[in-house]
Structure formats: C-alpha cells, structure tokens
Design a protein around this motif. Structure first.
Motif, short mmCIF file in Angstrom:
data_model
loop_
_atom_site.label_atom_id
_atom_site.label_comp_id
_atom_site.label_asym_id
_atom_site.label_seq_id
_atom_site.Cartn_x
_atom_site.Cartn_y
_atom_site.Cartn_z
N SER A 45 3.33 2.22 0.69
CA SER A 45 1.94 2.41 1.17
C SER A 45 1.45 1.26 2.05
O SER A 45 0.27 1.22 2.40
CB SER A 45 1.00 2.55 -0.02
OG SER A 45 1.49 3.50 -0.91
N HIS A 48 -0.88 1.59 6.63
CA HIS A 48 -2.06 2.36 6.26
C HIS A 48 -2.24 3.56 7.18
O HIS A 48 -3.07 3.57 8.08
CB HIS A 48 -3.31 1.47 6.30
CG HIS A 48 -3.22 0.33 5.34
ND1 HIS A 48 -3.27 0.49 3.98
CD2 HIS A 48 -3.04 -1.01 5.55
CE1 HIS A 48 -3.16 -0.68 3.39
NE2 HIS A 48 -3.00 -1.60 4.32
N ASN A 49 -1.42 4.59 6.96
CA ASN A 49 -1.63 5.85 7.68
C ASN A 49 -1.41 7.01 6.73
O ASN A 49 -0.78 6.85 5.68
CB ASN A 49 -0.73 5.94 8.93
CG ASN A 49 0.74 5.90 8.58
OD1 ASN A 49 1.11 6.00 7.41
ND2 ASN A 49 1.57 5.75 9.59
N PRO A 50 -1.94 8.19 7.07
CA PRO A 50 -1.86 9.33 6.13
C PRO A 50 -0.42 9.71 5.78
O PRO A 50 -0.16 10.13 4.64
CB PRO A 50 -2.54 10.46 6.90
CG PRO A 50 -3.42 9.78 7.90
CD PRO A 50 -2.73 8.52 8.26
N ARG A 51 0.54 9.57 6.74
CA ARG A 51 1.92 9.95 6.45
C ARG A 51 2.52 9.09 5.34
O ARG A 51 3.23 9.57 4.46
CB ARG A 51 2.79 9.81 7.72
CG ARG A 51 2.58 10.85 8.79
CD ARG A 51 2.79 12.27 8.30
NE ARG A 51 4.16 12.52 7.84
CZ ARG A 51 5.14 12.96 8.61
NH1 ARG A 51 4.92 13.20 9.89
NH2 ARG A 51 6.32 13.20 8.11
N THR A 53 0.84 7.45 2.97
CA THR A 53 0.17 7.78 1.71
C THR A 53 0.74 9.07 1.13
O THR A 53 1.00 9.17 -0.08
CB THR A 53 -1.35 7.95 1.94
OG1 THR A 53 -1.82 6.84 2.71
CG2 THR A 53 -2.11 8.03 0.64
N GLU A 54 0.94 10.06 2.01
CA GLU A 54 1.50 11.35 1.56
C GLU A 54 2.91 11.15 1.00
O GLU A 54 3.26 11.68 -0.06
CB GLU A 54 1.54 12.31 2.76
CG GLU A 54 2.04 13.69 2.41
CD GLU A 54 2.31 14.54 3.66
OE1 GLU A 54 3.07 15.50 3.54
OE2 GLU A 54 1.78 14.22 4.74
N THR A 57 2.75 9.48 -2.38
CA THR A 57 2.27 10.42 -3.41
C THR A 57 3.39 11.37 -3.82
O THR A 57 3.63 11.61 -5.01
CB THR A 57 1.07 11.23 -2.88
OG1 THR A 57 0.11 10.32 -2.34
CG2 THR A 57 0.44 12.06 -3.97
#
Length: 345
Positions: A45, A48-51, A53-54, A57
């Motif tokens: 993580s 800091h980008n959505p990819r 984080t996804e 997860t």
C-alpha cells in the motif's frame, strides 16, 4: 516509507516465513503465515493509488481466508487425533481443507485468480517479493505434509496450473501479469512432482526463485512494465537486453540453459513412475508458456522501435542496487545445466 519502518516490515516478513518453515506445531505455523501476510500489506500500500489499495485488499482477503482454512484443518485434526504436530495430519477433512488452503496461498488453479490482479496493482519490487519469497512458507508446509496429501489431487492441480498458466499468459501485454502466469505454470510443475520426489521439487523451487529474481531485476532496471516498454530497453544497455533474452529462454526451459534442468528431471521421474500421459501434458503445456517468453525475448532483443537519428541514450553508468544482484543471479540462471549430476547427489 521511512527506512526504519521499511526495515521492520521486511524483518517481520522474513521472520514470519522462517517461523512457519521451522515450526512443528500448527499454531506456530499459522502465526508465521499471519505475520507474513500482515507485514506485506503496508509494503503493497506504499504507493497511494486505488490500484495498490485494491491489490492489497485482494491479497489480504485471499491470504486471510487461506490461513483460516489452515487453522480449521489443524483444529479438526487436533479434535480427532489429539495432536497439533504438523507431520501428524491423519484426518481426511483436514487433508482436503489443507490442500485447498495451500493451493489458495500459492495461487494454484483453480484458486489462481487473485495472483495476476494483485501483481498488476503492486510495484515491480513488491511483485518480485510476492512471486518469490511469499511462496516459501506454503511450499514448506506442502513438503512437511507430503505423506498425508493426496497424490492424485496434487498431480491434477499441477497439470491444471501448468496448462492455465501457459494459456492465461498468451493474451497479456503487461510484464507483471506475464510473470504471474509464469509463476502459476512453474508452481504447477513443482506440485506435480512434489508427491513423487520432494528433492526435485525443492531444486525446481530454488532454480525458479533465482531465475525469476534475475528477470525481475532486469525488468526493474529497464523500467519495463509493458511489452511495448521492452522495445526501448536497448537504449539503457545492450548487454542488459541480451541477458534478458537468455533469461527468458531459460525460464521457458530451453537447453542448454539452467531452466531445462528441472523440466528434464521432472519428466524423467514421471516417465519412471509410468505417468506417461501426465508427462506428455506437462511437456505440451510448456509450449504455451514458451510462446509468451519468446514474444518478450523477440520484442526485447530482436526488434528496434521506430526511432529518429537523434535518439538519446539513457545514461548507462549509473549503478543501482539491482545491478549487483543481477550478475550472480543471471550467471546461475544461464550456466547451471552442466552441474546437474551434482544436484542429484
């Protein structure tokens, strides 16, 4: 990420794997796996980008589910037999749960869907950790439990993984996804031979780790995230592109390179055990993997992208830490085949 925090996370990552590999008690093995998972989530993580984080997860959910299944299998075994010893797994439901959990941890077919997606959302260095270091703990558990797991199921998982790993990589343009499918295919070979001859499985794992690390180092140095990026890698260093081509051919398992050794020994062992259809399927599935390795090798070394005369060469003499690892790893990945008789002792 600050260096002290990064050092603590990497230490926890290493400690978790070592705890799992050296434990005799199921709870200690589970604690090691959990430490391992929790240490790599912050590393994934950091961008800091959505990819990212996804990816973190998805990785957390699959690994946590697999760890929970390992805990359930050990609890069922302890309930029925009264022992928490790793090598004493004698309950049938516990065998099934453990096989599914370890297949999910490793990314074997049909529990492989998370691996390409997670690698694509991670940085190159994190992807390298996931497909090399993160495979050690589950493989150690397979090694410890090999007498209790079903040979038929393991061979079936291995065959499916080698076929889907080759097939899935055909249509990919991202180098990280290609390496993910390459990892699935290689693990398929290891799992197929694991129940027949464990020392060949360990040797295959070691060679795979070395070859993958060497190739990832060259991809990180040349900043090649897609197949298109590899076409301009020659501006960085012509030597690097030539080495990359030979590493890709070695990963494909072509003689006289190191990658041919495990494939040769595994096929030989399968034929000795009279598993001719299994050996044939594995050999044919290698052709699928070989196609995308050859495509990468072709774009890296044998094509020049359209350039003007004023193409600027990247500054070549700037040494990076990855370059120091590449020299010994590439040498081993290319020249180890003549030492095969020593490996078999």
């Amino acid at each position: 990420m600050s260096p002290p925090i990064f050092t603590i996370l990497l230490s926890s990552l290493a400690t978790g794997t070592i705890i799992t590999m050296t434990s005799h008690h199921w709870l200690m093995a589970w604690i090691g796996l959990e430490m391992n998972t929790l240490a790599i989530i912050p590393i994934m993580s950091t961008t800091h980008n959505p990819r990212a984080t996804e990816a973190a997860t998805k990785y957390f959910l699959t690994q946590a589910s697999a760890s929970a299944m390992i805990l359930f299998s050990s609890m069922i075994n302890a309930w029925q037999t009264g022992t928490w010893d790793i090598t004493n797994l004698s309950s049938e439901p516990a065998h099934i749960l453990l096989t599914v959990a370890l297949a999910m941890k490793l990314g074997l077919v049909p529990m492989h869907f998370w691996l390409p997606e997670v690698l694509q959302g991670s940085t190159m260095t994190t992807a390298l950790i996931i497909i090399t270091w993160q495979k050690l703990a589950p493989m150690a558990l397979i090694y410890l439990n090999i007498n209790n797991l079903s040979t038929t199921v393991l061979i079936l998982l291995g065959l499916l993984s080698s076929i889907i790993g080759g097939w899935g990589g055909l249509n990919q343009t991202q180098t990280r996804k290609i390496m993910a499918f390459s990892s699935i295919a290689h693990l398929g070979w290891m799992i197929t031979v694991s129940s027949i001859m464990t020392n060949i499985m360990i040797m295959n794992l070691m060679i795979y780790l070395i070859m993958s690390t060497a190739l990832f180092c060259s991809l990180i140095l040349s900043k090649s995230k897609t197949i298109q990026d590899t076409t301009v890698a020659w501006t960085l260093s012509p030597t690097l592109t030539s080495t990359m081509m030979i590493l890709l051919l070695s990963l494909g398992g072509l003689p006289p390179l190191t990658g041919f050794m495990p494939k040769w020994l595994i096929l030989e062992e399968l034929i000795i055990q009279n598993l001719i259809p299994t050996a044939t399927t594995l050999a044919v599935s290698t052709l699928l993997s070989l196609f995308f390795y050859l495509r990468l090798a072709y774009t890296t070394t044998l094509t020049l992208s359209p350039n003007t005369v004023q193409t600027k060469f990247k500054w070549r003499l700037k040494l990076k830490p990855m370059a120091f690892f590449m020299a010994p790893l590439s040498t081993i990945s290319i020249l180890l085949l003549p030492l095969t008789p020593l490996m078999l002792l």
